[in-house]
Scaffold this active site. Structure first.
Site, PDB file in Angstrom:
ATOM      1  N   HIS A 161      -9.720   1.385   0.039  1.00  0.00           N
ATOM      2  CA  HIS A 161      -9.465   2.121   1.259  1.00  0.00           C
ATOM      3  C   HIS A 161     -10.715   2.038   2.031  1.00  0.00           C
ATOM      4  CE1 HIS A 161      -6.171   3.636  -1.060  1.00  0.00           C
ATOM      5  NE2 HIS A 161      -5.771   4.453   0.113  1.00  0.00           N
ATOM      6  N   HIS A 216       0.580  -1.356   0.039  1.00  0.00           N
ATOM      7  CA  HIS A 216      -0.143  -0.010  -0.091  1.00  0.00           C
ATOM      8  C   HIS A 216       0.971   1.316  -0.179  1.00  0.00           C
ATOM      9  CE1 HIS A 216      -4.222   1.880   1.149  1.00  0.00           C
ATOM     10  NE2 HIS A 216      -3.106   2.974   1.124  1.00  0.00           N
ATOM     11  N   HIS A 268       1.231   5.228  -2.450  1.00  0.00           N
ATOM     12  CA  HIS A 268       0.669   5.993  -3.179  1.00  0.00           C
ATOM     13  C   HIS A 268       1.918   6.685  -3.982  1.00  0.00           C
ATOM     14  CE1 HIS A 268      -3.775   6.068  -2.149  1.00  0.00           C
ATOM     15  NE2 HIS A 268      -3.221   5.574  -0.986  1.00  0.00           N
ATOM     16  N   ASP A 312       2.140   3.724   2.873  1.00  0.00           N
ATOM     17  CA  ASP A 312       1.158   4.660   2.403  1.00  0.00           C
ATOM     18  C   ASP A 312       1.563   5.834   1.727  1.00  0.00           C
ATOM     19  OD1 ASP A 312      -1.496   5.602   1.959  1.00  0.00           O
ATOM     20  OD2 ASP A 312      -1.472   6.808   3.953  1.00  0.00           O
ATOM     21  N   GLU A 364     -10.667   3.825   7.766  1.00  0.00           N
ATOM     22  CA  GLU A 364      -9.573   4.910   8.070  1.00  0.00           C
ATOM     23  C   GLU A 364     -10.270   6.291   8.543  1.00  0.00           C
ATOM     24  OE1 GLU A 364      -5.780   6.988   5.856  1.00  0.00           O
ATOM     25  OE2 GLU A 364      -7.514   6.282   4.542  1.00  0.00           O
ATOM     26  N   ASP A 402       1.808   9.334  -5.910  1.00  0.00           N
ATOM     27  CA  ASP A 402       1.907  10.783  -5.981  1.00  0.00           C
ATOM     28  C   ASP A 402       2.448  11.311  -4.565  1.00  0.00           C
ATOM     29  OD1 ASP A 402      -0.359  10.069  -4.851  1.00  0.00           O
ATOM     30  OD2 ASP A 402      -1.667  11.237  -6.174  1.00  0.00           O
TER      31      ASP A 402
END
Length: 341
Positions: A194, A14, A16, A275, A197, A18
């Protein structure tokens, strides 16, 4: 003496793209395109220890997106991402991003996917680290937009391993994206969502029952419902947990209060990821170091999480067997672990 996890083989599920652009790369690319960069740069890209909420945390990707709008930029950033995985001993990493956020300078969705895939391939050739690419639908966008991303993923099965739903979970449910995930499920495309959270266990239930999630991104608030926790455990659904990020976004009030230790000991399929390598200024190794300090985790917990990750990775059976073999080679401590299903 503190455990050093950096040289051990690790799997990250997991992360990202960006939210994982190097600070130096943002500065370099920003100057190339004449972008006015804040001084100092770091606060614009790195989140504080505690954010107002998830939406506040996500603001730190805005500047990175400005330098991710051209093919060459995307190729470089994806290549560097793989280099960063290799530098800390990650042997396989899945990276996710929303192609629709990279169209400001005229790229098409297909061109965006091709550029990121090319960068990942270049990184693999340089380092030997394999990756999987996950495309994200975004909660605040329309059903039509998510359907387009699902179709894009299906048209690129040679480049894309799964579909994800990301974004502001507190303000937007997953219901609008059900058609996109139904299509993915019907066509055999893997799915992660997701959930749990910024919203509670009902979000996890929605991800499982409505969207057909095979993995849950974060899932921190699963402990608020024994029924949902039991359902996730019985279905052997992996939790993609990102402890530092979960504290920063207030999904957990503090690391010591994070449910990851209890969930792992209760038999849930816990995995550990970053993350957001830049936004959280972390690595998988650093995450385990903090867990060791906070909960007394040692080699047994580390290897259990790695085998969970190998089992949950969106790869072929042959690739999964190869990952398990690599982990076994690295487990020179002989720590007992549960073998994947």
């Amino acid at each position: 003496m503190p455990l050093d996890f950096r040289k051990l083989p690790k799997i990250e599920l997991h992360c990202h793209l960006d939210a994982s652009v190097r600070l130096a790369t943002v500065a370099d690319l920003g100057r190339e395109i004449g972008l006015t960069l804040p001084e100092p740069l770091a606060p614009a890209l790195v989140a504080p220890e505690i954010c107002l909420d998830l939406a506040d945390f996500l603001l730190r990707i805005d500047l990175a997106l400005e330098v991710m709008q051209h093919r060459e930029q995307l190729v470089r950033i994806a290549r560097e991402f793989v280099e960063d995985l290799a530098a800390e001993g990650v042997i396989y990493g899945e990276v996710r991003f929303a192609p629709q956020l990279h169209l400001r300078q005229g790229l098409s969705l297909q061109e965006v996917v091709d550029a990121v895939h090319e960068g990942l391939l270049r990184g693999q050739r340089q380092t030997g680290v394999a990756t999987g690419l996950i495309l994200c639908c975004l909660r605040h966008e329309s059903a039509q937009s998510s359907l387009a991303i699902a179709k894009l993923a299906l048209a690129n099965r040679d480049k894309v391993c799964a579909l994800d739903l990301a974004g502001d979970e507190a303000r937007f449910s997953g219901r609008a994206h059900a058609e996109a995930f139904a299509l993915a499920r019907a066509e055999g495309l893997r799915r992660t969502v997701h959930a749990g959270e910024a919203a509670g266990p009902d979000s996890i239930r929605e991800a499982l029952d409505l969207l057909g999630a095979e993995r849950i991104g974060h899932g921190v608030r699963i402990e608020e419902s024994a029924e949902v926790e039991d359902a996730v455990k019985r279905a052997a659904v992996a939790l993609e947990m990102c402890p530092l990020s979960n504290v920063q976004t207030r999904a957990a009030s503090a690391l010591v209060a994070h449910p990851i230790d209890r969930l792992l000991r209760s038999g849930l399929r816990v995995t550990v990821s970053t993350d957001a390598r830049t936004v959280s200024l972390t690595t998988v190794s650093a995450e385990f170091a903090r867990l060791a300090q906070t909960f007394g985790w040692g080699m047994e917990e580390f290897w259990r999480c790695q085998y969970h990750a190998a089992d949950a990775a969106f790869v072929s059976p042959q690739a999964r067997a190869a990952l398990v073999s690599r982990l076994a080679e690295g487990n020179i401590s002989g720590a007992p672990v549960a073998e994947p299903r």
